[in-house]
Design an enzyme around this catalytic site. Structure first.
Site, short mmCIF file in Angstrom:
data_model
loop_
_atom_site.label_atom_id
_atom_site.label_comp_id
_atom_site.label_asym_id
_atom_site.label_seq_id
_atom_site.Cartn_x
_atom_site.Cartn_y
_atom_site.Cartn_z
NE ARG A 101 -4.70 -1.44 9.73
CZ ARG A 101 -3.56 -0.92 9.35
NH1 ARG A 101 -3.52 0.10 8.55
NH2 ARG A 101 -2.43 -1.47 9.74
NE ARG A 113 2.18 -4.88 11.22
CZ ARG A 113 3.17 -4.68 10.34
NH1 ARG A 113 4.36 -5.22 10.55
NH2 ARG A 113 2.97 -3.93 9.29
CE LYS A 131 -2.03 -1.12 3.88
NZ LYS A 131 -1.29 -2.37 4.21
NE ARG A 155 6.21 -0.27 10.06
CZ ARG A 155 5.10 -0.23 9.32
NH1 ARG A 155 5.10 0.43 8.19
NH2 ARG A 155 4.02 -0.85 9.70
NE ARG A 194 7.89 -2.39 6.24
CZ ARG A 194 6.57 -2.24 6.30
NH1 ARG A 194 5.93 -1.58 5.35
NH2 ARG A 194 5.90 -2.77 7.29
P1 AP5 Z 1 4.91 -1.55 1.79
O1 AP5 Z 1 4.55 -0.79 0.56
O2 AP5 Z 1 5.64 -0.83 2.85
O3 AP5 Z 1 3.62 -2.31 2.35
P2 AP5 Z 1 2.36 -1.77 3.16
O4 AP5 Z 1 1.17 -2.46 2.65
O5 AP5 Z 1 2.35 -0.27 3.17
O6 AP5 Z 1 2.73 -2.37 4.58
P3 AP5 Z 1 2.59 -1.78 6.04
O7 AP5 Z 1 3.31 -2.75 6.92
O8 AP5 Z 1 3.07 -0.35 6.11
O9 AP5 Z 1 1.08 -1.84 6.26
P4 AP5 Z 1 0.34 -1.89 7.59
O10 AP5 Z 1 -1.03 -1.72 7.12
O11 AP5 Z 1 0.58 -3.04 8.48
O12 AP5 Z 1 1.04 -0.72 8.42
P5 AP5 Z 1 0.55 0.72 8.84
O13 AP5 Z 1 1.72 1.59 8.80
O14 AP5 Z 1 -0.69 1.12 8.12
O15 AP5 Z 1 5.78 -2.81 1.32
C1 AP5 Z 1 6.31 -3.74 2.25
C2 AP5 Z 1 7.67 -4.24 1.76
O16 AP5 Z 1 7.50 -4.93 0.51
C3 AP5 Z 1 8.70 -3.12 1.47
O17 AP5 Z 1 9.97 -3.57 1.83
C4 AP5 Z 1 8.62 -2.91 -0.06
O18 AP5 Z 1 9.84 -2.46 -0.58
C5 AP5 Z 1 8.26 -4.31 -0.56
N1 AP5 Z 1 7.40 -4.30 -1.74
C6 AP5 Z 1 6.31 -3.51 -1.96
N2 AP5 Z 1 5.75 -3.79 -3.15
C7 AP5 Z 1 6.48 -4.79 -3.70
C8 AP5 Z 1 6.39 -5.54 -4.92
N3 AP5 Z 1 5.42 -5.30 -5.82
N4 AP5 Z 1 7.29 -6.51 -5.15
C9 AP5 Z 1 8.28 -6.77 -4.24
N5 AP5 Z 1 8.44 -6.10 -3.07
C10 AP5 Z 1 7.54 -5.13 -2.80
O19 AP5 Z 1 0.09 0.45 10.36
C11 AP5 Z 1 1.03 0.20 11.38
C12 AP5 Z 1 0.28 0.16 12.72
O20 AP5 Z 1 -0.34 1.45 12.98
C13 AP5 Z 1 -0.89 -0.83 12.80
O21 AP5 Z 1 -0.47 -2.13 13.15
C14 AP5 Z 1 -1.77 -0.17 13.90
O22 AP5 Z 1 -1.24 -0.41 15.19
C15 AP5 Z 1 -1.63 1.31 13.59
N6 AP5 Z 1 -2.65 1.77 12.63
C16 AP5 Z 1 -2.45 2.22 11.36
N7 AP5 Z 1 -3.61 2.57 10.79
C17 AP5 Z 1 -4.57 2.33 11.72
C18 AP5 Z 1 -5.98 2.48 11.71
N8 AP5 Z 1 -6.65 2.95 10.63
N9 AP5 Z 1 -6.68 2.13 12.82
C19 AP5 Z 1 -6.04 1.67 13.92
N10 AP5 Z 1 -4.71 1.49 14.00
C20 AP5 Z 1 -3.97 1.84 12.89
#
Ligand code: AP5
Length: 229
Positions: free
Chosen positions: A88, A173, A13, A162, A127
């Site tokens: 979420r 997660r 994402k 991270r 990552r």
């Molecule tokens: P990346 O693009 O970073 O993936 P992502 O989907 O953004 O993953 P996240 O871990 O950031 O998502 P998340 O939803 O768990 O975390 P968030 O920050 O929202 O890619 C991942 C890796 O793969 C990278 O190394 C990249 O280089 C590689 N990659 C990408 N695309 C690729 C491809 N096509 N081919 C090969 N490699 C590839 O949330 C974190 C925490 O915050 C949550 O656990 C929660 O505690 C809190 N939080 C966030 N939002 C909320 C909410 N709305 N409500 C409540 N709590 C929340």
């Protein structure tokens, strides 16, 4: 363009949001990034959110909704936005619908980034983020090589993991995603907004699939199936 990128942790994402920002000149609104910023600054909100984030749980809805309301109210979001990691759960989706109705800016599409669990796990454990320039790498799929030169760091990136990308937290997660976020697939399918993209491809191919899915949607919509470029 007003879209939600929906998908499990590690589905890409954040990576795709960055490309969409460049292509469309609209902001990425990532609740994860906003929360990590608050944690880094040590604000009251950040201190409240940290324990939930470090253990892989969701931060409480009231905190996240307050952040989203404030962010969507800023002028740059008037021309469109990419919601990354929000909503979420169903309660957040309902609150978003009410807020967007109030603002008169309904969603165009919700793009589901579809990916197998095994691939997700590898993407998350691999990552690494540069502490200085903020670029995201992956030790398996995109390690920082010569092409990863940046203005701030040259070739000497300072890579960190991270805290929630540790193996023991990733399991939690993914569990939270299954229980709380996955029901949004049916919710948005019912609303006629869902588009499904195969996220198990290289970054550029996934980007083309998203552009295709969103174009179809704004041109009148197609059935919710996996779309290839
Ligand atoms: P990346 O693009 O970073 O993936 P992502 O989907 O953004 O993953 P996240 O871990 O950031 O998502 P998340 O939803 O768990 O975390 P968030 O920050 O929202 O890619 C991942 C890796 O793969 C990278 O190394 C990249 O280089 C590689 N990659 C990408 N695309 C690729 C491809 N096509 N081919 C090969 N490699 C590839 O949330 C974190 C925490 O915050 C949550 O656990 C929660 O505690 C809190 N939080 C966030 N939002 C909320 C909410 N709305 N409500 C409540 N709590 C929340």
């Amino acid at each position: 363009m007003r879209i939600v990128l929906l998908g499990a942790p590690g589905s890409g994402k954040g990576t795709q949001s960055q490309l969409l920002v460049k292509a469309h000149g609209i902001p990425q609104i990532s609740t994860g990034d906003l929360l990590r910023e608050a944690v880094a600054k040590g604000t009251e909100l950040g201190l409240r959110a940290k324990a939930a984030m470090d253990s892989g749980k969701l931060v409480d809805d009231a905190t996240v909704l307050g952040m989203i309301r404030e962010r969507l109210g800023r002028p740059d979001a008037a021309k469109g936005f990419i919601l990354d990691g929000f909503p979420r759960n169903i309660a957040q989706a309902e609150a978003l619908a009410a807020l967007l109705k109030e603002l008169g800016t309904p969603l165009d599409a919700v793009v589901l980034m579809n990916l197998d669990l095994g691939v997700l796990f590898k993407r998350l454990t691999g990552r690494r983020i540069c502490q200085v320039c903020g670029r995201v790498f992956n030790v398996y799929t995109s390690p920082p090589g010569a092409a990863a030169h940046s203005k701030e760091c040259g070739d000497a990136h300072r890579l960190v993991q991270r805290p929630d990308d540790k193996e023991e937290v990733i399991g939690k997660r993914l569990e939270v995603y299954e229980a709380q976020t996955k029901p949004l697939i049916k919710y948005y399918e019912g609303a006629g907004l869902l588009r499904i993209v195969d996220a198990d491809a290289d970054v550029d191919t996934v980007f083309k699939s998203i552009e295709h899915a969103v174009r179809d949607r704004t041109a009148g919509g197609v059935s919710p199936k996996t779309l290839n470029p």
